[in-house]
Write a protein that holds these residues in place. Structure first.
Motif, PDB file in Angstrom:
ATOM      1  N   UNK A 191     -12.963  20.699 -17.828  1.00  0.00           N
ATOM      2  CA  UNK A 191     -11.676  21.366 -17.597  1.00  0.00           C
ATOM      3  C   UNK A 191     -11.840  22.877 -17.626  1.00  0.00           C
ATOM      4  N   UNK A 192     -12.640  23.375 -18.568  1.00  0.00           N
ATOM      5  CA  UNK A 192     -12.913  24.811 -18.636  1.00  0.00           C
ATOM      6  C   UNK A 192     -13.587  25.266 -17.346  1.00  0.00           C
ATOM      7  N   UNK A 193     -14.587  24.505 -16.889  1.00  0.00           N
ATOM      8  CA  UNK A 193     -15.288  24.842 -15.653  1.00  0.00           C
ATOM      9  C   UNK A 193     -14.332  24.854 -14.464  1.00  0.00           C
ATOM     10  N   UNK A 197     -11.088  25.500 -14.538  1.00  0.00           N
ATOM     11  CA  UNK A 197     -10.252  26.694 -14.651  1.00  0.00           C
ATOM     12  C   UNK A 197     -11.014  27.941 -14.201  1.00  0.00           C
ATOM     13  N   UNK A 198     -12.249  28.083 -14.631  1.00  0.00           N
ATOM     14  CA  UNK A 198     -13.062  29.242 -14.245  1.00  0.00           C
ATOM     15  C   UNK A 198     -13.262  29.248 -12.731  1.00  0.00           C
ATOM     16  N   UNK A 199     -13.548  28.077 -12.163  1.00  0.00           N
ATOM     17  CA  UNK A 199     -13.742  27.976 -10.718  1.00  0.00           C
ATOM     18  C   UNK A 199     -12.473  28.393  -9.965  1.00  0.00           C
ATOM     19  N   UNK A 200     -11.298  27.927 -10.424  1.00  0.00           N
ATOM     20  CA  UNK A 200     -10.029  28.286  -9.787  1.00  0.00           C
ATOM     21  C   UNK A 200      -9.784  29.795  -9.857  1.00  0.00           C
ATOM     22  N   UNK A 201     -10.054  30.392 -11.017  1.00  0.00           N
ATOM     23  CA  UNK A 201      -9.859  31.832 -11.173  1.00  0.00           C
ATOM     24  C   UNK A 201     -10.784  32.624 -10.247  1.00  0.00           C
ATOM     25  N   UNK A 202     -12.054  32.213 -10.183  1.00  0.00           N
ATOM     26  CA  UNK A 202     -12.999  32.956  -9.339  1.00  0.00           C
ATOM     27  C   UNK A 202     -12.687  32.749  -7.861  1.00  0.00           C
ATOM     28  N   UNK A 203     -12.197  31.566  -7.487  1.00  0.00           N
ATOM     29  CA  UNK A 203     -11.832  31.313  -6.095  1.00  0.00           C
ATOM     30  C   UNK A 203     -10.682  32.203  -5.659  1.00  0.00           C
ATOM     31  N   UNK A 204      -9.707  32.399  -6.546  1.00  0.00           N
ATOM     32  CA  UNK A 204      -8.546  33.222  -6.191  1.00  0.00           C
ATOM     33  C   UNK A 204      -8.932  34.695  -6.033  1.00  0.00           C
TER      34      UNK A 204
END
Length: 142
Positions: free
Chosen positions: A5-7, A9-16
């Motif tokens: 789940x942490x990964x 969230x990090x992926x979503x943040x970096x994608x944006x």
């Protein structure tokens, strides 16, 4: 929270944040920061201590995705001035084959010789013929 789940969230943040405008601003920021170079330091007190900074550019691929105004890059690399004394290893995505990595190593000759002797079957020198395949995929794989 589970690591997956942490990964996510990090992926979503970096994608944006991975937009053309973001990277143009990032390039400008890096240019402004050039006098303040980042140098890794060993976490010991000895004067002649040795440290290696490991970083990964495997998921930071700009190949075929980003246009800096003069066309899309075919090859990305990292630059380390020869005056730097710290050591680092950074794998980047290959422009030729998704199964290959380009691994930059800024290490003392002794460590490079060791890698060549012990892992010569894994690490191959980067030659122009290999990179030409990125420009002309019809060239046979080296």
């Amino acid at each position: 929270m589970p690591l997956s789940s942490v990964a996510s969230h990090v992926h979503e943040l970096s994608e944006s944040a991975a937009t053309k405008e973001h990277f143009k601003q990032l390039i400008d920021w890096v240019e402004d920061q050039k006098p303040n170079t980042l140098i890794s330091r060993p976490f010991v007190v000895k004067e002649k201590a040795f440290s290696i900074m490991m970083s990964s550019g495997l998921r930071f691929s700009l190949l075929g995705k980003m246009d800096f105004g003069w066309g899309k890059p075919v090859f990305t690399s990292c630059h380390v001035p020869t005056t730097r004394m710290d050591c680092h290893v950074m794998p980047l995505a290959s422009p030729v084959n998704g199964d290959d990595w380009i691994v930059y190593m800024h290490l003392p000759k002794k460590q490079l010789d060791y890698m060549e002797a012990r892992a010569g079957n894994v690490f191959k020198p980067l030659i122009a013929g290999y990179l030409q395949q990125a420009l002309n995929p019809k060239i046979s794989r080296i």
